[in-house]
Design a protein around this motif. Structure first.
Motif, PDB file in Angstrom:
ATOM      1  N   PHE A  43       1.014  -1.337  -0.075  1.00  0.00           N
ATOM      2  CA  PHE A  43       0.020  -0.095  -0.084  1.00  0.00           C
ATOM      3  C   PHE A  43       1.005   1.245  -0.025  1.00  0.00           C
ATOM      4  CE2 PHE A  43      -2.670  -3.039   1.506  1.00  0.00           C
ATOM      5  CZ  PHE A  43      -4.148  -2.872   1.017  1.00  0.00           C
ATOM      6  N   ASP A  44       0.582   2.051  -0.862  1.00  0.00           N
ATOM      7  CA  ASP A  44       1.389   3.470  -0.939  1.00  0.00           C
ATOM      8  C   ASP A  44       0.964   4.445  -0.015  1.00  0.00           C
ATOM      9  OD1 ASP A  44       2.741   2.594  -3.070  1.00  0.00           O
ATOM     10  OD2 ASP A  44       1.397   3.076  -4.544  1.00  0.00           O
ATOM     11  N   THR A  45       1.215   4.368   1.205  1.00  0.00           N
ATOM     12  CA  THR A  45       0.577   5.231   2.230  1.00  0.00           C
ATOM     13  C   THR A  45       1.751   5.440   3.615  1.00  0.00           C
ATOM     14  OG1 THR A  45      -1.271   5.745   3.784  1.00  0.00           O
ATOM     15  CG2 THR A  45      -0.720   3.462   3.208  1.00  0.00           C
ATOM     16  N   ALA A  46       1.475   6.340   4.285  1.00  0.00           N
ATOM     17  CA  ALA A  46       2.136   6.489   5.495  1.00  0.00           C
ATOM     18  C   ALA A  46       1.617   5.636   6.528  1.00  0.00           C
ATOM     19  CB  ALA A  46       2.289   7.714   5.770  1.00  0.00           C
ATOM     20  N   VAL A  47       0.643   5.018   6.538  1.00  0.00           N
ATOM     21  CA  VAL A  47      -0.076   4.025   7.579  1.00  0.00           C
ATOM     22  C   VAL A  47       0.977   2.997   7.752  1.00  0.00           C
ATOM     23  CG1 VAL A  47      -1.926   2.745   8.109  1.00  0.00           C
ATOM     24  CG2 VAL A  47      -2.369   5.034   6.871  1.00  0.00           C
ATOM     25  N   ASP A  48       1.022   2.526   9.116  1.00  0.00           N
ATOM     26  CA  ASP A  48       2.054   1.495   9.540  1.00  0.00           C
ATOM     27  C   ASP A  48       1.650   0.052   8.861  1.00  0.00           C
ATOM     28  OD1 ASP A  48       3.852   0.112  10.917  1.00  0.00           O
ATOM     29  OD2 ASP A  48       2.203  -0.528  12.327  1.00  0.00           O
ATOM     30  N   LYS A  49       2.488  -0.390   8.320  1.00  0.00           N
ATOM     31  CA  LYS A  49       2.256  -1.875   7.534  1.00  0.00           C
ATOM     32  C   LYS A  49       1.548  -2.802   8.492  1.00  0.00           C
ATOM     33  CE  LYS A  49       5.353  -5.369   6.878  1.00  0.00           C
ATOM     34  NZ  LYS A  49       6.502  -5.905   6.495  1.00  0.00           N
ATOM     35  N   ASN A  50       1.761  -2.833   9.794  1.00  0.00           N
ATOM     36  CA  ASN A  50       1.242  -3.681  10.620  1.00  0.00           C
ATOM     37  C   ASN A  50      -0.371  -3.386  10.636  1.00  0.00           C
ATOM     38  OD1 ASN A  50       3.541  -5.239  11.361  1.00  0.00           O
ATOM     39  ND2 ASN A  50       3.959  -3.529  13.022  1.00  0.00           N
ATOM     40  N   SER A  51      -0.874  -2.097  10.454  1.00  0.00           N
ATOM     41  CA  SER A  51      -2.101  -1.875  10.616  1.00  0.00           C
ATOM     42  C   SER A  51      -2.921  -2.411   9.458  1.00  0.00           C
ATOM     43  CB  SER A  51      -2.399  -0.502  10.637  1.00  0.00           C
ATOM     44  OG  SER A  51      -3.634   0.007  10.424  1.00  0.00           O
ATOM     45  N   PHE A  52      -2.062  -2.330   8.290  1.00  0.00           N
ATOM     46  CA  PHE A  52      -2.870  -2.765   6.972  1.00  0.00           C
ATOM     47  C   PHE A  52      -2.732  -4.479   7.351  1.00  0.00           C
ATOM     48  CE2 PHE A  52      -2.163   1.206   4.736  1.00  0.00           C
ATOM     49  CZ  PHE A  52      -3.237   1.230   4.048  1.00  0.00           C
ATOM     50  N   TYR A  53      -1.819  -4.973   7.679  1.00  0.00           N
ATOM     51  CA  TYR A  53      -1.602  -6.632   7.714  1.00  0.00           C
ATOM     52  C   TYR A  53      -2.973  -6.876   8.655  1.00  0.00           C
ATOM     53  CZ  TYR A  53       0.184 -11.060   8.809  1.00  0.00           C
ATOM     54  OH  TYR A  53       0.497 -12.500   9.242  1.00  0.00           O
ATOM     55  N   ARG A  54      -3.166  -6.321   9.817  1.00  0.00           N
ATOM     56  CA  ARG A  54      -4.400  -6.454  10.511  1.00  0.00           C
ATOM     57  C   ARG A  54      -5.809  -6.211   9.861  1.00  0.00           C
ATOM     58  NH1 ARG A  54      -1.072  -4.390  14.216  1.00  0.00           N
ATOM     59  NH2 ARG A  54      -2.017  -2.216  14.246  1.00  0.00           N
ATOM     60  N   ARG A  55      -5.882  -5.117   9.015  1.00  0.00           N
ATOM     61  CA  ARG A  55      -7.039  -5.004   8.059  1.00  0.00           C
ATOM     62  C   ARG A  55      -7.223  -6.358   7.092  1.00  0.00           C
ATOM     63  NH1 ARG A  55      -6.825   1.263   6.134  1.00  0.00           N
ATOM     64  NH2 ARG A  55      -7.052   2.164   8.210  1.00  0.00           N
ATOM     65  N   ILE A  56      -6.095  -6.638   6.595  1.00  0.00           N
ATOM     66  CA  ILE A  56      -6.155  -7.622   5.497  1.00  0.00           C
ATOM     67  C   ILE A  56      -6.697  -9.001   6.243  1.00  0.00           C
ATOM     68  CG2 ILE A  56      -4.964  -9.130   4.168  1.00  0.00           C
ATOM     69  CD1 ILE A  56      -3.243  -6.861   3.433  1.00  0.00           C
ATOM     70  N   GLN A  57      -6.142  -9.455   7.557  1.00  0.00           N
ATOM     71  CA  GLN A  57      -6.611 -10.288   8.130  1.00  0.00           C
ATOM     72  C   GLN A  57      -8.172 -10.348   8.519  1.00  0.00           C
ATOM     73  OE1 GLN A  57      -3.955 -10.277  11.710  1.00  0.00           O
ATOM     74  NE2 GLN A  57      -2.949 -12.145  10.963  1.00  0.00           N
ATOM     75  N   ARG A  58      -8.514  -9.263   9.016  1.00  0.00           N
ATOM     76  CA  ARG A  58     -10.011  -9.007   9.397  1.00  0.00           C
ATOM     77  C   ARG A  58     -10.971  -9.304   8.022  1.00  0.00           C
ATOM     78  NH1 ARG A  58      -8.132  -4.887  12.854  1.00  0.00           N
ATOM     79  NH2 ARG A  58      -8.500  -3.361  11.205  1.00  0.00           N
ATOM     80  N   PHE A  59     -10.366  -8.598   7.044  1.00  0.00           N
ATOM     81  CA  PHE A  59     -11.172  -8.793   5.933  1.00  0.00           C
ATOM     82  C   PHE A  59     -11.404 -10.162   5.369  1.00  0.00           C
ATOM     83  CE2 PHE A  59     -11.409  -9.096   1.241  1.00  0.00           C
ATOM     84  CZ  PHE A  59     -12.531  -8.232   0.851  1.00  0.00           C
ATOM     85  N   MET A  60     -10.128 -10.707   5.547  1.00  0.00           N
ATOM     86  CA  MET A  60     -10.463 -12.231   5.023  1.00  0.00           C
ATOM     87  C   MET A  60     -11.127 -13.293   5.919  1.00  0.00           C
ATOM     88  SD  MET A  60      -8.972 -12.057   2.180  1.00  0.00           S
ATOM     89  CE  MET A  60      -8.664 -13.930   1.535  1.00  0.00           C
ATOM     90  N   LYS A  61     -11.052 -12.772   7.193  1.00  0.00           N
ATOM     91  CA  LYS A  61     -11.799 -13.561   8.112  1.00  0.00           C
ATOM     92  C   LYS A  61     -13.281 -13.588   7.994  1.00  0.00           C
ATOM     93  CE  LYS A  61     -12.480 -14.023  12.996  1.00  0.00           C
ATOM     94  NZ  LYS A  61     -12.298 -13.435  14.430  1.00  0.00           N
ATOM     95  N   GLU A  62     -13.717 -12.363   7.572  1.00  0.00           N
ATOM     96  CA  GLU A  62     -14.902 -12.019   7.695  1.00  0.00           C
ATOM     97  C   GLU A  62     -15.694 -12.218   6.182  1.00  0.00           C
ATOM     98  OE1 GLU A  62     -15.429  -8.222   9.363  1.00  0.00           O
ATOM     99  OE2 GLU A  62     -14.606  -8.717  11.271  1.00  0.00           O
ATOM    100  N   PHE A  63     -14.562 -12.182   5.043  1.00  0.00           N
ATOM    101  CA  PHE A  63     -15.219 -12.216   3.711  1.00  0.00           C
ATOM    102  C   PHE A  63     -15.687 -13.533   3.272  1.00  0.00           C
ATOM    103  CE2 PHE A  63     -15.020 -12.008  -0.775  1.00  0.00           C
ATOM    104  CZ  PHE A  63     -15.751 -10.938  -1.180  1.00  0.00           C
ATOM    105  N   ASP A  64     -16.684 -13.778   2.666  1.00  0.00           N
ATOM    106  CA  ASP A  64     -17.241 -14.937   2.310  1.00  0.00           C
ATOM    107  C   ASP A  64     -17.169 -15.180   0.802  1.00  0.00           C
ATOM    108  OD1 ASP A  64     -18.498 -17.348   2.172  1.00  0.00           O
ATOM    109  OD2 ASP A  64     -20.637 -16.548   1.940  1.00  0.00           O
ATOM    110  N   PHE A  65     -16.628 -16.213   0.390  1.00  0.00           N
ATOM    111  CA  PHE A  65     -16.415 -16.519  -1.161  1.00  0.00           C
ATOM    112  C   PHE A  65     -17.162 -17.350  -1.562  1.00  0.00           C
ATOM    113  CE2 PHE A  65     -12.167 -14.769   0.063  1.00  0.00           C
ATOM    114  CZ  PHE A  65     -11.798 -14.002  -0.688  1.00  0.00           C
ATOM    115  N   PRO A  66     -18.467 -17.122  -1.981  1.00  0.00           N
ATOM    116  CA  PRO A  66     -19.467 -17.995  -2.603  1.00  0.00           C
ATOM    117  C   PRO A  66     -18.798 -18.746  -3.608  1.00  0.00           C
ATOM    118  CG  PRO A  66     -20.594 -15.578  -2.346  1.00  0.00           C
ATOM    119  CD  PRO A  66     -19.036 -15.469  -2.100  1.00  0.00           C
ATOM    120  N   ALA A  67     -18.923 -20.134  -3.453  1.00  0.00           N
ATOM    121  CA  ALA A  67     -18.388 -21.126  -4.635  1.00  0.00           C
ATOM    122  C   ALA A  67     -18.961 -20.669  -5.757  1.00  0.00           C
ATOM    123  CB  ALA A  67     -18.454 -22.261  -4.033  1.00  0.00           C
ATOM    124  N   ARG A  68     -20.388 -20.360  -5.777  1.00  0.00           N
ATOM    125  CA  ARG A  68     -20.898 -20.720  -7.145  1.00  0.00           C
ATOM    126  C   ARG A  68     -20.356 -19.295  -7.679  1.00  0.00           C
ATOM    127  NH1 ARG A  68     -22.175 -22.001 -11.360  1.00  0.00           N
ATOM    128  NH2 ARG A  68     -24.425 -21.896 -12.334  1.00  0.00           N
TER     129      ARG A  68
END
Length: 114
Positions: A16-41
């Motif tokens: 990510f091209d930003t001044a935000v801490d990389k660890n913050s983005f890491y946690r955001r990605i983890q939360r997104f993947m945990k809560e996101f549902d990939f419907p197989a169909r």
């Protein structure tokens, strides 16, 4: 993912091209993947629709078995073959080791046809 060409969370977070801490983005990605549902169909429809040709394709059923420690991982997959490359459309975890049975195969194909 397009920019980094990986699904490694640590590398994605650093892309990510930003001044935000990389660890913050890491946690955001983890939360997104945990809560996101990939419907197989929907995923299978996307894969199929990305193919430039929609006719005379071959559907392939394949079963893979891996040992992860003491645990057996058995996956029955439905794939579409295009130019000698098989693209996975759907999969089903199977309990038994060895071959899948006809009922499991039919169930997977019916789920795809939907």
């Amino acid at each position: 993912m397009y920019k980094i060409k990986t699904i490694n969370y640590d590398e994605l977070a650093s892309g990510f091209d930003t001044a935000v801490d990389k660890n913050s983005f890491y946690r955001r990605i983890q939360r997104f993947m945990k809560e996101f549902d990939f419907p197989a169909r929907r995923v299978s429809s996307l894969i199929f629709n990305l193919l430039p040709v929609k006719h005379n394709l071959i559907l392939v059923l394949d079963r893979a078995n891996w040992k992860f420690g003491a645990k057996n991982l058995n996956i029955l997959m439905l794939l579409v073959s295009y130019k000698n490359v098989a693209f996975p459309l759907m999969f089903k975890m199977v309990d038994n080791r060895g071959n899948s049975d006809m009922t499991e195969r039919i169930e997977l194909i019916k789920k795809y046809i939907g």
